[in-house]
Design a protein around this motif. Structure first.
Motif, mmCIF file in Angstrom:
data_model
loop_
_atom_site.group_PDB
_atom_site.id
_atom_site.type_symbol
_atom_site.label_atom_id
_atom_site.label_comp_id
_atom_site.label_asym_id
_atom_site.label_seq_id
_atom_site.Cartn_x
_atom_site.Cartn_y
_atom_site.Cartn_z
ATOM 1 N N ALA A 18 0.826 -1.209 0.000
ATOM 2 C CA ALA A 18 0.000 0.000 0.000
ATOM 3 C C ALA A 18 0.858 1.256 0.000
ATOM 4 C CB ALA A 18 -0.922 -0.012 1.214
ATOM 5 N N GLN A 19 1.942 1.244 0.778
ATOM 6 C CA GLN A 19 2.825 2.410 0.822
ATOM 7 C C GLN A 19 3.509 2.650 -0.520
ATOM 8 O OE1 GLN A 19 5.251 1.112 4.122
ATOM 9 N NE2 GLN A 19 4.216 2.481 5.566
ATOM 10 N N ILE A 20 3.894 1.564 -1.191
ATOM 11 C CA ILE A 20 4.558 1.718 -2.488
ATOM 12 C C ILE A 20 3.571 2.238 -3.531
ATOM 13 C CG2 ILE A 20 5.720 0.474 -4.349
ATOM 14 C CD1 ILE A 20 6.807 -1.443 -2.261
ATOM 15 N N MET A 21 2.370 1.691 -3.544
ATOM 16 C CA MET A 21 1.379 2.076 -4.544
ATOM 17 C C MET A 21 0.854 3.483 -4.325
ATOM 18 S SD MET A 21 1.363 -0.422 -6.562
ATOM 19 C CE MET A 21 -0.010 0.093 -7.596
ATOM 20 N N SER A 22 1.024 4.037 -3.124
ATOM 21 C CA SER A 22 0.557 5.397 -2.866
ATOM 22 C C SER A 22 1.358 6.431 -3.659
ATOM 23 C CB SER A 22 0.642 5.712 -1.376
ATOM 24 O OG SER A 22 2.006 5.753 -0.947
ATOM 25 N N GLY A 23 2.611 6.067 -4.020
ATOM 26 C CA GLY A 23 3.431 6.959 -4.835
ATOM 27 C C GLY A 23 4.105 8.066 -4.064
ATOM 28 N N GLU A 24 4.019 8.074 -2.754
ATOM 29 C CA GLU A 24 4.632 9.120 -1.946
ATOM 30 C C GLU A 24 6.121 8.838 -1.762
ATOM 31 O OE1 GLU A 24 2.565 9.411 1.702
ATOM 32 O OE2 GLU A 24 0.657 9.995 0.802
ATOM 33 N N PHE A 30 10.474 -13.164 -11.944
ATOM 34 C CA PHE A 30 9.136 -13.334 -12.505
ATOM 35 C C PHE A 30 8.153 -13.891 -11.483
ATOM 36 C CE2 PHE A 30 11.086 -13.130 -16.788
ATOM 37 C CZ PHE A 30 10.195 -12.239 -17.361
ATOM 38 N N ASN A 31 8.649 -14.521 -10.417
ATOM 39 C CA ASN A 31 7.757 -15.069 -9.398
ATOM 40 C C ASN A 31 6.916 -13.993 -8.721
ATOM 41 O OD1 ASN A 31 8.785 -17.611 -9.892
ATOM 42 N ND2 ASN A 31 10.270 -17.528 -8.216
ATOM 43 N N PHE A 32 7.396 -12.753 -8.767
ATOM 44 C CA PHE A 32 6.685 -11.660 -8.103
ATOM 45 C C PHE A 32 5.672 -10.990 -9.024
ATOM 46 C CE2 PHE A 32 10.860 -12.130 -6.196
ATOM 47 C CZ PHE A 32 10.552 -12.228 -4.853
ATOM 48 N N MET A 33 5.545 -11.490 -10.244
ATOM 49 C CA MET A 33 4.610 -10.909 -11.197
ATOM 50 C C MET A 33 3.521 -11.924 -11.518
ATOM 51 S SD MET A 33 7.354 -9.136 -13.816
ATOM 52 C CE MET A 33 8.716 -8.170 -13.176
ATOM 53 N N SER A 34 2.296 -11.520 -11.387
ATOM 54 C CA SER A 34 1.163 -12.383 -11.703
ATOM 55 C C SER A 34 0.196 -11.640 -12.609
ATOM 56 C CB SER A 34 0.450 -12.824 -10.425
ATOM 57 O OG SER A 34 -0.101 -11.714 -9.744
ATOM 58 N N TYR A 35 -0.840 -12.332 -13.031
ATOM 59 C CA TYR A 35 -1.834 -11.718 -13.917
ATOM 60 C C TYR A 35 -2.583 -10.607 -13.194
ATOM 61 C CZ TYR A 35 -5.884 -11.170 -16.950
ATOM 62 O OH TYR A 35 -6.861 -10.660 -17.746
ATOM 63 N N ALA A 36 -2.807 -10.769 -11.911
ATOM 64 C CA ALA A 36 -3.619 -9.807 -11.161
ATOM 65 C C ALA A 36 -2.820 -8.594 -10.716
ATOM 66 C CB ALA A 36 -4.263 -10.496 -9.956
ATOM 67 N N GLU A 37 -1.602 -8.806 -10.204
ATOM 68 C CA GLU A 37 -0.838 -7.692 -9.662
ATOM 69 C C GLU A 37 0.655 -8.028 -9.655
ATOM 70 O OE1 GLU A 37 -1.686 -6.882 -5.602
ATOM 71 O OE2 GLU A 37 -1.154 -8.900 -4.912
ATOM 72 N N ILE A 38 1.431 -7.029 -9.295
ATOM 73 C CA ILE A 38 2.874 -7.194 -9.119
ATOM 74 C C ILE A 38 3.209 -6.944 -7.658
ATOM 75 C CG2 ILE A 38 5.157 -6.350 -9.761
ATOM 76 C CD1 ILE A 38 4.032 -5.498 -12.423
ATOM 77 N N ASN A 39 3.898 -7.877 -7.048
ATOM 78 C CA ASN A 39 4.328 -7.730 -5.653
ATOM 79 C C ASN A 39 5.553 -6.822 -5.629
ATOM 80 O OD1 ASN A 39 5.061 -7.934 -3.003
ATOM 81 N ND2 ASN A 39 5.335 -10.158 -3.000
ATOM 82 N N LEU A 94 9.482 -7.663 -5.014
ATOM 83 C CA LEU A 94 10.328 -7.431 -6.185
ATOM 84 C C LEU A 94 11.501 -6.531 -5.847
ATOM 85 C CD1 LEU A 94 10.655 -7.908 -9.225
ATOM 86 C CD2 LEU A 94 9.256 -5.881 -9.613
ATOM 87 N N MET A 95 11.263 -5.469 -5.076
ATOM 88 C CA MET A 95 12.340 -4.584 -4.681
ATOM 89 C C MET A 95 13.308 -5.269 -3.725
ATOM 90 S SD MET A 95 11.903 -1.802 -6.356
ATOM 91 C CE MET A 95 11.296 -2.876 -7.662
ATOM 92 N N ALA A 96 12.787 -6.106 -2.815
ATOM 93 C CA ALA A 96 13.660 -6.858 -1.913
ATOM 94 C C ALA A 96 14.526 -7.832 -2.697
ATOM 95 C CB ALA A 96 12.824 -7.606 -0.880
#
Length: 271
Positions: free
Chosen positions: A38-44, A225-234, A238-240
């Motif tokens: 949520a913090q990453i997706m907020s864009g702040e 690629f394990n962190f990427m799915s059809y619904a969303e990207i973790n 991915l950054m870790a």
């Protein structure tokens, strides 16, 4: 004096601005690895947040990254060592016998895009039943690492004083002993530099691994690629994972920094 100080200040500001441009993506990646989705997706772009280590825990517990790290380490170390084993004698021979045409051919092999070798490599390895094996990945990575090592080391061996090698021959050394006991120790900066760059290429290689690797030999760039799915990207995971991939190369580069700087500067000047 005032004009000189002003020029120094402007040069310092310009250097800081360039460093900020290059460092910012890495800083953002590091901070994002400790944030929630949520913090990453907020864009702040805030530096004040409650850090979490859940991303790193999921990388090792849920995605079994230790196995991918081991696979990447095996392939990178093996391809680098084999490239050195073949490339150092080849570079020494080319330098001493002045085979400049052969060195140009090797350079061309380095310049040719690696993607042009993918289909032939896959056909050969599939016929030999070597797909999803360490041998296929090591040999494919050597396709770029070996010419790179040879090309760098040619200039080092050409710059060695001939008098030192001649003195070794007069003292009873064979050409093999001159190479092992005189030429190689004097070329340590070049060996370290070429080895490090070859290792980094293999560690970060994606193109060959996506075709030739499988479940048993999947390397770190493919495991992302394990962190990427059809619904969303973790994004947090991915950054870790990106930080984990970058850390070994960064640590090796910092430890070998002295050799890399002297190696690049010495290899650029002959005589």
């Amino acid at each position: 004096m005032r004009r000189k100080n002003t020029a120094n200040v402007l040069w310092g500001l310009l250097t800081a601005a360039i460093l900020l441009i290059f460092i910012f993506p890495f800083l953002w990646m590091l901070l994002a690895s400790f944030k929630t989705q949520a913090q990453i997706m907020s864009g702040e772009l805030t530096l004040l947040f409650a850090p979490t280590g859940q991303n790193y825990l999921s990388v090792f517990q849920q995605y079994d990254f230790l196995r991918y790290i081991a696979n990447s380490m095996i392939v990178a170390v093996a391809s680098t060592l084999l490239s050195l084993l073949i490339g150092l004698p080849a570079a020494y021979s080319i330098a001493k016998f002045r085979m400049h045409k052969l060195s140009v051919i090797i350079l061309i092999a380095r310049i040719v895009p690696g993607i042009s070798f993918l289909v032939p490599w896959y056909i050969i390895f599939s016929q030999l039943r070597l797909v999803d094996t360490y041998a296929a990945l090591v040999l494919s990575h050597m396709l770029v690492g070996l010419p790179f090592i040879v090309w760098i080391m040619i200039s080092f061996f050409e710059s060695l004083p001939y008098e030192v090698e001649e003195a070794g021959l007069m003292d009873g050394c064979t050409p093999h002993h001159v190479f092992c006991r005189i030429a190689l120790p004097m070329s340590v900066p070049g060996i370290v530099t070429s080895s490090l760059l070859s290792f980094i290429f293999s560690w970060n290689n994606f193109m060959f691994s996506i075709i030739l690797a499988g479940d048993k030999t999947k390397t770190l760039p493919i495991a992302v690629f394990n962190f990427m799915s059809y619904a969303e990207i973790n994004w947090g995971g991915l950054m870790a994972a990106a930080c984990i991939i970058t850390l070994p190369v960064l640590a090796i580069a910092l430890m070998a920094q002295r050799y890399v700087i002297s190696g690049l500067s010495a290899g650029a000047v002959k005589g």
